[in-house]
Design a protein around this motif. Structure first.
Motif, short mmCIF file in Angstrom:
data_model
loop_
_atom_site.label_atom_id
_atom_site.label_comp_id
_atom_site.label_asym_id
_atom_site.label_seq_id
_atom_site.Cartn_x
_atom_site.Cartn_y
_atom_site.Cartn_z
N ASP A 19 0.98 -1.30 -0.12
CA ASP A 19 -0.05 -0.01 -0.01
C ASP A 19 0.91 1.51 -0.08
N TYR A 20 0.86 1.98 -1.25
CA TYR A 20 2.03 2.85 -1.09
C TYR A 20 1.03 4.24 -1.14
N GLY A 21 1.82 5.17 -0.09
CA GLY A 21 1.25 6.38 0.23
C GLY A 21 1.76 7.59 -0.27
N GLU A 22 1.74 8.99 0.05
CA GLU A 22 2.22 10.14 -0.58
C GLU A 22 3.74 10.06 -0.29
N ALA A 23 4.07 9.57 0.73
CA ALA A 23 5.77 9.63 1.28
C ALA A 23 6.60 8.62 0.20
N GLU A 24 5.78 7.34 -0.11
CA GLU A 24 6.42 6.56 -1.05
C GLU A 24 6.81 7.14 -2.52
N VAL A 25 5.67 7.88 -2.81
CA VAL A 25 5.51 8.62 -4.18
C VAL A 25 6.42 9.58 -4.21
N GLU A 26 6.70 10.40 -3.24
CA GLU A 26 7.58 11.30 -3.04
C GLU A 26 9.15 10.97 -3.06
N THR A 27 9.18 9.76 -2.30
CA THR A 27 10.73 9.07 -2.31
C THR A 27 11.00 8.52 -3.77
N LEU A 28 9.83 8.27 -4.39
CA LEU A 28 10.33 7.59 -5.66
C LEU A 28 10.59 8.71 -6.79
N ARG A 29 9.96 9.76 -6.58
CA ARG A 29 10.28 10.91 -7.46
C ARG A 29 11.71 11.37 -7.06
N GLN A 30 12.08 11.38 -5.75
CA GLN A 30 13.38 11.74 -5.52
C GLN A 30 14.55 10.94 -6.09
N ILE A 31 14.09 9.39 -5.99
CA ILE A 31 15.08 8.51 -6.53
C ILE A 31 15.10 8.80 -8.00
N LYS A 32 14.06 9.12 -8.52
CA LYS A 32 13.80 9.28 -10.05
C LYS A 32 14.94 10.27 -10.48
N LEU A 33 14.86 11.45 -9.70
CA LEU A 33 15.50 12.69 -9.91
C LEU A 33 17.23 12.26 -9.88
N LEU A 34 17.52 11.52 -8.80
CA LEU A 34 18.78 11.48 -8.49
C LEU A 34 19.42 10.49 -9.54
N ARG A 35 18.62 9.52 -9.93
CA ARG A 35 19.06 8.40 -10.66
C ARG A 35 19.24 8.84 -12.12
N LYS A 36 18.31 10.11 -12.61
CA LYS A 36 18.63 10.76 -13.87
C LYS A 36 19.99 11.55 -13.92
N LEU A 37 20.31 11.84 -12.85
CA LEU A 37 21.56 12.51 -12.59
C LEU A 37 22.59 11.59 -12.60
N GLY A 38 22.48 10.38 -12.44
CA GLY A 38 23.26 9.47 -12.20
C GLY A 38 24.16 8.94 -11.06
N VAL A 39 23.53 9.57 -10.05
CA VAL A 39 24.08 9.18 -8.65
C VAL A 39 23.68 7.68 -8.31
N PRO A 40 25.04 7.14 -7.66
CA PRO A 40 24.66 5.61 -7.51
C PRO A 40 23.75 5.50 -6.47
N ILE A 41 23.16 4.16 -6.28
CA ILE A 41 22.30 3.51 -5.54
C ILE A 41 22.71 3.77 -4.05
N GLU A 42 23.91 3.40 -3.84
CA GLU A 42 24.23 3.61 -2.32
C GLU A 42 24.37 4.83 -1.92
N GLU A 43 24.91 5.93 -2.72
CA GLU A 43 24.80 7.20 -2.36
C GLU A 43 23.46 7.81 -2.18
N ILE A 44 22.39 7.22 -2.69
CA ILE A 44 21.04 7.61 -2.62
C ILE A 44 20.54 7.19 -1.25
N ARG A 45 20.80 5.84 -0.79
CA ARG A 45 20.62 5.12 0.51
C ARG A 45 21.31 5.99 1.50
N GLN A 46 22.37 6.42 1.48
CA GLN A 46 22.85 7.05 2.32
C GLN A 46 22.21 8.49 2.41
N MET A 47 21.47 9.19 1.61
CA MET A 47 21.00 10.31 1.80
C MET A 47 19.69 10.10 2.20
#
Length: 216
Positions: free
Chosen positions: A38-66
């Protein structure tokens, strides 16, 4: 929200969403009635943040740390900018070599590859990294053996399943049971042989080209 709704809303495929969950980047709640995510607004916003950072080429591990709060956004961007600067220098060096080769109006057969490779090796000693597509070329070679293996194993399994079905439905019209197990044994041997051949093929490809490619 269900995962299909999130996919349409954020523009990230279900496969990617599940991958990010496996990586621990988001943990949606479970519906108590059916056990579905069950996805809520928090998960949607997190996915938007992940999408943005991945489009910039940020590694998964760096995203996890942030996302975990270990690093701030600024920390992550500073670290990523260092990586981008390094990649920029590498691309500039590659572009420079390509421009120099572009100015040589000669057939490729007249190219002094040894001389240029020597220059590239010296540049690599200084920290430059060039794009190496050899490992991608090797990965393509895995496709055919894997497809052949899957087809052969499926064929052998199909033969065994057909024999079994025949024995179950019309036992009076089939050869002795010993013959059935003989055929099953042959199919099993063929399947095992194909799998063994695939394993050896992959090992040879890996040893013969992937390992060598690391030195060039």
């Amino acid at each position: 929200m269900k995962i299909n709704e999130v996919e349409a809303l954020v523009g990230i495929t279900k496969k990617n969403i599940r991958f990010y969950e496996e990586q621990g980047l988001l943990t949606p709640r479970r519906n108590a009635e059916n056990g579905y995510r069950d996805y809520g607004e928090a998960e949607v916003e997190t996915l938007r943040q992940i999408k943005l950072l991945r489009k910039l080429g940020v590694p998964i591990e760096e995203i996890r740390q942030m996302l975990s709060g270990t690093h701030t956004l600024g920390d992550g961007m500073r670290r990523h900018l260092i990586t981008l600067e390094r990649e920029k220098r590498n691309l500039e060096q590659s572009m420079l070599l390509c421009q120099q080769m572009q100015n040589q109006e000669i057939p490729v057969s007249a190219l002094d590859a040894e001389e240029i490779l020597g220059r590239m090796e010296e540049m690599e000693k200084g920290g430059t990294s060039f794009q190496n597509k050899q490992s991608q070329d090797v990965r393509v070679r895995y496709v055919a053996p894997v497809i052949v293996t899957v087809v052969m194993v499926a064929l052998m399994a199909g033969v065994c399943a057909l024999l079994w079905w025949t024995y179950r439905t019309s036992p009076e019209d089939v050869p002795p049971v010993g013959f059935f197990w003989f055929i099953v044994g042959i199919c099993a041997l063929v399947g095992a042989g194909v799998i063994l051949a695939l394993t050896q093929c992959i090992r040879e490809i890996g040893k013969g080209e992937i390992d060598d490619a690391k030195h060039y």
